[in-house]
Design a protein around this motif. Structure first.
Motif, PDB file in Angstrom:
ATOM      1  N   GLU A  14       0.059   6.484   0.197  1.00 16.36           N
ATOM      2  CA  GLU A  14       0.808   7.399  -0.668  1.00 16.36           C
ATOM      3  C   GLU A  14       0.281   7.394  -2.093  1.00 16.36           C
ATOM      4  OE1 GLU A  14       3.186   9.559   0.187  1.00 16.36           O
ATOM      5  OE2 GLU A  14       2.916   8.986   2.296  1.00 16.36           O
ATOM      6  N   TRP A  15      -0.409   6.309  -2.472  1.00 15.75           N
ATOM      7  CA  TRP A  15      -0.954   6.195  -3.824  1.00 15.75           C
ATOM      8  C   TRP A  15      -2.416   6.639  -3.888  1.00 15.75           C
ATOM      9  CZ3 TRP A  15       1.905   4.933  -8.095  1.00 15.75           C
ATOM     10  CH2 TRP A  15       3.184   4.415  -7.865  1.00 15.75           C
ATOM     11  N   MET A  16      -2.932   7.173  -2.805  1.00 20.59           N
ATOM     12  CA  MET A  16      -4.346   7.541  -2.745  1.00 20.59           C
ATOM     13  C   MET A  16      -4.505   9.056  -2.835  1.00 20.59           C
ATOM     14  SD  MET A  16      -5.545   4.809   0.192  1.00 20.59           S
ATOM     15  CE  MET A  16      -5.190   3.061  -0.038  1.00 20.59           C
ATOM     16  N   PRO A  17      -5.510   9.553  -3.568  1.00 19.86           N
ATOM     17  CA  PRO A  17      -5.679  10.994  -3.771  1.00 19.86           C
ATOM     18  C   PRO A  17      -6.375  11.711  -2.622  1.00 19.86           C
ATOM     19  CG  PRO A  17      -7.345   9.816  -4.996  1.00 19.86           C
ATOM     20  CD  PRO A  17      -6.460   8.769  -4.391  1.00 19.86           C
ATOM     21  N   VAL A  18      -6.772  10.967  -1.591  1.00 21.50           N
ATOM     22  CA  VAL A  18      -7.385  11.580  -0.408  1.00 21.50           C
ATOM     23  C   VAL A  18      -6.598  11.130   0.819  1.00 21.50           C
ATOM     24  CG1 VAL A  18      -9.672  11.600  -1.478  1.00 21.50           C
ATOM     25  CG2 VAL A  18      -9.015   9.672  -0.021  1.00 21.50           C
ATOM     26  N   SER A  19      -6.732  11.876   1.906  1.00 20.03           N
ATOM     27  CA  SER A  19      -6.083  11.465   3.154  1.00 20.03           C
ATOM     28  C   SER A  19      -6.728  10.181   3.646  1.00 20.03           C
ATOM     29  CB  SER A  19      -6.222  12.562   4.211  1.00 20.03           C
ATOM     30  OG  SER A  19      -5.547  13.731   3.811  1.00 20.03           O
ATOM     31  N   ALA A  20      -5.910   9.177   3.944  1.00 16.42           N
ATOM     32  CA  ALA A  20      -6.465   7.877   4.314  1.00 16.42           C
ATOM     33  C   ALA A  20      -5.522   7.121   5.229  1.00 16.42           C
ATOM     34  CB  ALA A  20      -6.748   7.046   3.065  1.00 16.42           C
ATOM     35  N   THR A  21      -6.106   6.232   6.022  1.00 18.70           N
ATOM     36  CA  THR A  21      -5.349   5.230   6.761  1.00 18.70           C
ATOM     37  C   THR A  21      -5.810   3.869   6.264  1.00 18.70           C
ATOM     38  OG1 THR A  21      -6.989   5.159   8.559  1.00 18.70           O
ATOM     39  CG2 THR A  21      -5.155   6.715   8.782  1.00 18.70           C
ATOM     40  N   VAL A  22      -4.926   2.884   6.333  1.00 19.01           N
ATOM     41  CA  VAL A  22      -5.256   1.577   5.767  1.00 19.01           C
ATOM     42  C   VAL A  22      -4.843   0.466   6.718  1.00 19.01           C
ATOM     43  CG1 VAL A  22      -4.978   2.445   3.421  1.00 19.01           C
ATOM     44  CG2 VAL A  22      -3.059   1.320   4.540  1.00 19.01           C
ATOM     45  N   MET A  23      -5.565  -0.645   6.607  1.00 19.55           N
ATOM     46  CA  MET A  23      -5.215  -1.886   7.295  1.00 19.55           C
ATOM     47  C   MET A  23      -5.483  -3.036   6.334  1.00 19.55           C
ATOM     48  SD  MET A  23      -6.621  -1.524  11.230  1.00 19.55           S
ATOM     49  CE  MET A  23      -8.350  -1.428  10.736  1.00 19.55           C
ATOM     50  N   HIS A  24      -4.776  -4.129   6.552  1.00 16.10           N
ATOM     51  CA  HIS A  24      -5.028  -5.345   5.771  1.00 16.10           C
ATOM     52  C   HIS A  24      -4.743  -6.547   6.655  1.00 16.10           C
ATOM     53  CE1 HIS A  24      -3.565  -8.754   3.230  1.00 16.10           C
ATOM     54  NE2 HIS A  24      -4.741  -8.531   2.685  1.00 16.10           N
ATOM     55  N   LYS A  25      -5.585  -7.547   6.556  1.00 17.62           N
ATOM     56  CA  LYS A  25      -5.306  -8.804   7.263  1.00 17.62           C
ATOM     57  C   LYS A  25      -5.473  -9.968   6.302  1.00 17.62           C
ATOM     58  CE  LYS A  25      -9.974  -9.433   9.238  1.00 17.62           C
ATOM     59  NZ  LYS A  25     -10.711  -9.663  10.492  1.00 17.62           N
ATOM     60  N   SER A  26      -4.629 -10.978   6.494  1.00 24.05           N
ATOM     61  CA  SER A  26      -4.645 -12.153   5.633  1.00 24.05           C
ATOM     62  C   SER A  26      -5.705 -13.142   6.095  1.00 24.05           C
ATOM     63  CB  SER A  26      -3.275 -12.831   5.637  1.00 24.05           C
ATOM     64  OG  SER A  26      -2.279 -11.960   5.146  1.00 24.05           O
ATOM     65  N   SER A  27      -6.039 -14.047   5.227  1.00 21.72           N
ATOM     66  CA  SER A  27      -7.027 -15.068   5.530  1.00 21.72           C
ATOM     67  C   SER A  27      -6.533 -15.994   6.637  1.00 21.72           C
ATOM     68  CB  SER A  27      -7.328 -15.883   4.269  1.00 21.72           C
ATOM     69  OG  SER A  27      -8.140 -17.001   4.570  1.00 21.72           O
ATOM     70  N   VAL A  28      -7.421 -16.349   7.565  1.00 17.73           N
ATOM     71  CA  VAL A  28      -7.063 -17.330   8.587  1.00 17.73           C
ATOM     72  C   VAL A  28      -7.160 -18.743   8.031  1.00 17.73           C
ATOM     73  CG1 VAL A  28      -7.830 -15.812  10.447  1.00 17.73           C
ATOM     74  CG2 VAL A  28      -9.435 -17.485   9.492  1.00 17.73           C
ATOM     75  N   LEU A  29      -7.783 -18.904   6.865  1.00 18.35           N
ATOM     76  CA  LEU A  29      -7.901 -20.219   6.246  1.00 18.35           C
ATOM     77  C   LEU A  29      -6.641 -20.581   5.491  1.00 18.35           C
ATOM     78  CD1 LEU A  29     -10.893 -19.216   6.709  1.00 18.35           C
ATOM     79  CD2 LEU A  29     -11.501 -20.703   4.811  1.00 18.35           C
ATOM     80  N   SER A  30      -6.113 -19.611   4.741  1.00 20.62           N
ATOM     81  CA  SER A  30      -4.912 -19.838   3.940  1.00 20.62           C
ATOM     82  C   SER A  30      -4.191 -18.511   3.786  1.00 20.62           C
ATOM     83  CB  SER A  30      -5.279 -20.418   2.568  1.00 20.62           C
ATOM     84  OG  SER A  30      -4.135 -20.645   1.792  1.00 20.62           O
ATOM     85  N   PRO A  31      -3.219 -18.218   4.655  1.00 18.56           N
ATOM     86  CA  PRO A  31      -2.576 -16.899   4.678  1.00 18.56           C
ATOM     87  C   PRO A  31      -1.880 -16.507   3.386  1.00 18.56           C
ATOM     88  CG  PRO A  31      -2.085 -18.149   6.675  1.00 18.56           C
ATOM     89  CD  PRO A  31      -2.752 -19.100   5.728  1.00 18.56           C
ATOM     90  N   ASP A  32      -1.554 -17.461   2.527  1.00 17.41           N
ATOM     91  CA  ASP A  32      -0.822 -17.157   1.302  1.00 17.41           C
ATOM     92  C   ASP A  32      -1.719 -16.728   0.146  1.00 17.41           C
ATOM     93  OD1 ASP A  32       1.568 -17.794   2.549  1.00 17.41           O
ATOM     94  OD2 ASP A  32       1.428 -19.918   1.995  1.00 17.41           O
ATOM     95  N   THR A  33      -3.034 -16.772   0.339  1.00 23.10           N
ATOM     96  CA  THR A  33      -3.936 -16.420  -0.749  1.00 23.10           C
ATOM     97  C   THR A  33      -4.042 -14.914  -0.893  1.00 23.10           C
ATOM     98  OG1 THR A  33      -5.853 -16.494   0.733  1.00 23.10           O
ATOM     99  CG2 THR A  33      -5.285 -18.527  -0.439  1.00 23.10           C
TER     100      THR A  33
END
Length: 237
Positions: free
Chosen positions: A200-219
């Motif tokens: 919603e904050w992007m000026p082009v049509s987009a899909t997004v994904m994000h994954k956390s670190s397997v070493l330290s998920p809180d980083t």
């Protein structure tokens, strides 16, 4: 070594071209960027050592030497994590997997074949990784108009329709890169991550994904580091 050349010569060339007057270069905080097969080069570098790299930014990255996959010099093994962990931003162009010359069918491969690009890199990253797919644009639409127009004219890669503004797209890419770096270095409020994770904050049509670190998920925010080991990080998924 490219890194040695950069430290020894970049300041001169920036000053000579009038680009960076008054800018201080921090060679101990580097972000590696690469487009297409440049992503293969960046990953190959980090598989040997982290150096001073704090993050990677990969534009439509493609593994291997050629789009046919005839020469087996891949840097990624599907199903395995890489042997280094560093925050990464992967910026896919939605038309990457489409062949540029439709008239000859599959004889002429896509500039970023689906099995050699984008998700192949995302799946191999063990650290915090953002994946943004600008669905309306092609593999070369990030280039300057001269080169993007040539690619569009000869149909070498699939390109965005002419009613799509490439300037808006290039500005979007630049904004995502700056946001990613500022987020990792703690130079803005951590809420800036919404520009990486919310279409919603992007000026082009987009899909997004994000994954956390397997070493330290809180980083994540204000956490730009690279760790390296000789063997791939365990992938338990």
């Amino acid at each position: 070594d490219i890194m040695d050349w950069v430290e020894g010569h970049l300041r001169y060339h920036l000053d000579h071209d009038g680009i960076a007057s008054g800018v201080t270069l921090d060679h101990r905080t580097k972000f590696l960027m690469g487009h297409s097969a440049g992503g293969h080069v960046a990953v190959g570098y980090l598989k040997h050592h982290c150096g001073d790299v704090k993050g990677t930014i990969l534009f439509s990255p493609v593994d291997g030497f050629d789009p046919f996959g005839l020469i087996p010099i891949d840097v990624i093994t599907p199903g395995e994590y890489l042997n280094y962990a560093v925050p990464s931003l992967i910026l896919m162009a939605g038309l990457d997997p489409l062949p540029g010359v439709n008239a000859v069918g599959d004889i002429f491969p896509a500039c970023a074949p689906e099995d050699l690009s984008n998700l192949r890199f995302y799946d191999a990253m063990p650290d915090n990784t953002w994946f943004i797919n600008a669905t309306d644009y092609g593999h070369a639409d990030c280039l300057e108009d001269l080169f993007a127009n040539i690619v569009q004219t000869i149909h070498f890669c699939a390109s965005a329709p002419k009613d799509k503004d490439r300037t808006v797209y290039r500005n979007f890419l630049a904004g995502e890169v700056v946001t990613f770096i500022k987020y990792l270095l703690g130079q803005e409020d951590c809420e800036i991550s919404r520009f990486l994770q919310d279409p919603e904050w992007m000026p082009v049509s987009a899909t997004v994904m994000h994954k956390s670190s397997v070493l330290s998920p809180d980083t994540g925010c204000a956490d730009a580091e690279c760790t390296w080991q000789s063997d791939p990080y365990p992938n338990n998924h």
